[in-house]
Design a protein around this motif. Structure first.
Motif, PDB file in Angstrom:
ATOM      1  N   UNK A   1       0.835  -1.205   0.000  1.00  0.00           N
ATOM      2  CA  UNK A   1       0.000   0.000   0.000  1.00  0.00           C
ATOM      3  C   UNK A   1       0.867   1.251   0.000  1.00  0.00           C
ATOM      4  N   UNK A   2       0.402   2.263  -0.728  1.00  0.00           N
ATOM      5  CA  UNK A   2       1.144   3.509  -0.885  1.00  0.00           C
ATOM      6  C   UNK A   2       0.155   4.667  -0.880  1.00  0.00           C
ATOM      7  N   UNK A   3       0.476   5.723  -0.137  1.00  0.00           N
ATOM      8  CA  UNK A   3      -0.290   6.965  -0.267  1.00  0.00           C
ATOM      9  C   UNK A   3       0.020   7.583  -1.637  1.00  0.00           C
ATOM     10  N   UNK A   4      -0.900   8.301  -2.258  1.00  0.00           N
ATOM     11  CA  UNK A   4      -2.261   8.619  -1.823  1.00  0.00           C
ATOM     12  C   UNK A   4      -3.298   7.623  -2.328  1.00  0.00           C
ATOM     13  N   UNK A   5      -2.832   6.498  -2.861  1.00  0.00           N
ATOM     14  CA  UNK A   5      -3.746   5.559  -3.513  1.00  0.00           C
ATOM     15  C   UNK A   5      -4.539   4.731  -2.513  1.00  0.00           C
ATOM     16  N   UNK A   6      -3.979   4.535  -1.325  1.00  0.00           N
ATOM     17  CA  UNK A   6      -4.684   3.864  -0.243  1.00  0.00           C
ATOM     18  C   UNK A   6      -4.760   4.813   0.939  1.00  0.00           C
ATOM     19  N   UNK A   7      -5.700   4.548   1.842  1.00  0.00           N
ATOM     20  CA  UNK A   7      -5.861   5.449   2.972  1.00  0.00           C
ATOM     21  C   UNK A   7      -4.597   5.448   3.834  1.00  0.00           C
ATOM     22  N   UNK A   8      -4.416   6.532   4.545  1.00  0.00           N
ATOM     23  CA  UNK A   8      -3.167   6.754   5.270  1.00  0.00           C
ATOM     24  C   UNK A   8      -2.910   5.675   6.311  1.00  0.00           C
ATOM     25  N   UNK A   9      -1.688   5.179   6.312  1.00  0.00           N
ATOM     26  CA  UNK A   9      -1.210   4.233   7.317  1.00  0.00           C
ATOM     27  C   UNK A   9       0.292   4.440   7.440  1.00  0.00           C
ATOM     28  N   UNK A  10       0.862   3.875   8.481  1.00  0.00           N
ATOM     29  CA  UNK A  10       2.305   3.985   8.675  1.00  0.00           C
ATOM     30  C   UNK A  10       3.049   3.438   7.460  1.00  0.00           C
ATOM     31  N   UNK A  11       2.615   2.273   6.989  1.00  0.00           N
ATOM     32  CA  UNK A  11       3.263   1.634   5.848  1.00  0.00           C
ATOM     33  C   UNK A  11       3.070   2.437   4.564  1.00  0.00           C
TER      34      UNK A  11
END
Length: 301
Positions: A44-54
């Motif tokens: 998972x990568x921002x901004x394509x997925x919702x914000x997370x540490x990873x």
């Protein structure tokens, strides 16, 4: 504005501090990591997925490493949750069209790409209607997808096959998240003789994932189809949850990164016992520490 933390968190197992100090004292920091190629594979990568540490680290670490003078390529799955129109994804015809055989079934590989303009970076998306069209990541209403194993195999093999088509030879491959854990055994046991990957070192970041992936028990049968025998998977202990996948990744990694401040007790124990290079947890991304760490991985025997 992005800024790098000043404090380094590089270690190497139980004797990490002394090893790191010796490494730095004998290394010319101005010349390390000169024009290296870093391949990032993340679930998972921002901004394509919702914000997370990873997702945050997977978004900004490649940018900082690129700004430090390295070449980067970035891959993630094209989940149905990714808004193609808003993020301006488009298919790369010259890279698509390959069929990957997963458990004796052909699945067409579709490659899409999107740009992050402010970072001057592209993200490559691994797509397939059977595996990634659904509007979820790993589970629906708490129930894990029954084909998470095939989805993971398709994703990591799709990334490797695309890199081969790009004729881009990475020095370091950095994987983020348990969904990418199979990349480590595939690199070491399936792609190890491929000219694109023969000299590559692989790094794995460990996270305390709030929505971890779990794979079905049939995973082992499907890995056998790719000639990955049970003894090569002994570190998993017959289990297929995210901790078992972390154990597998730790067994095959050339270097490890603590992506979260707190990890499971079992993973903490494994990290304390390893003699592999380990980069400690960072609240802010320290570009210099990562460059030093990648260089240590490349030179570690």
């Amino acid at each position: 504005m992005l800024r790098a933390a000043r404090k380094s968190h590089l270690s190497c197992g139980r004797d990490g501090y002394m090893l790191f100090r010796t490494f730095v004292e004998n290394t010319n920091v101005d010349t390390i990591m000169d024009n290296k190629k870093i391949l990032y594979i993340s679930q998972e990568i921002e901004p394509y997925m919702r914000e997370s540490e990873m997702a945050h680290v997977s978004r900004y670490l490649p940018q900082l490493i690129q700004e430090a003078g390295q070449e980067v390529r970035i891959f993630m799955p094209r989940y149905g949750l990714v808004n193609e129109r808003r993020n301006q994804l488009h298919e790369v015809i010259r890279l698509s069209g390959l069929n990957l055989i997963i458990n004796d079934t052909d699945h067409p590989l579709i490659i899409k790409v999107a740009s992050i303009p402010q970072a001057r970076m592209q993200v490559y998306f691994i797509d397939n209607d059977d595996f990634f069209k659904r509007k979820s990541k790993f589970a629906v209403d708490g129930k894990q997808h029954k084909d998470n194993d095939e989805r993971s195999i398709f994703f990591v093999r799709g990334a490797f096959e695309t890199i081969k088509k790009l004729l881009w030879i990475p020095d370091v491959i950095h994987c983020h998240g348990a969904f990418t854990a199979l990349a480590l055994i595939y690199l070491k046991q399936v792609y190890h003789d491929d000219p694109c990957f023969a000299k590559a070192k692989i790094v794995y970041s460990l996270y305390n994932d709030p929505s971890p992936v779990e794979m079905p028990a049939e995973l082992f049968e499907k890995l056998r189809f790719d000639k990955l025998a049970d003894e090569l998977l002994a570190s998993m202990g017959g289990q297929t949850d995210s901790v078992a996948l972390d154990r597998l990744a730790i067994a095959y990694a050339d270097g490890l990164v603590r992506g979260s401040a707190e990890l499971s007790p079992e993973v903490e124990t494994l990290l304390s016992q390893t003699d592999k290079p380990v980069l400690g947890y960072q609240q802010e991304i320290d570009t210099e520490a990562y460059n030093l760490f990648y260089n240590q991985v490349l030179t570690h025997n």
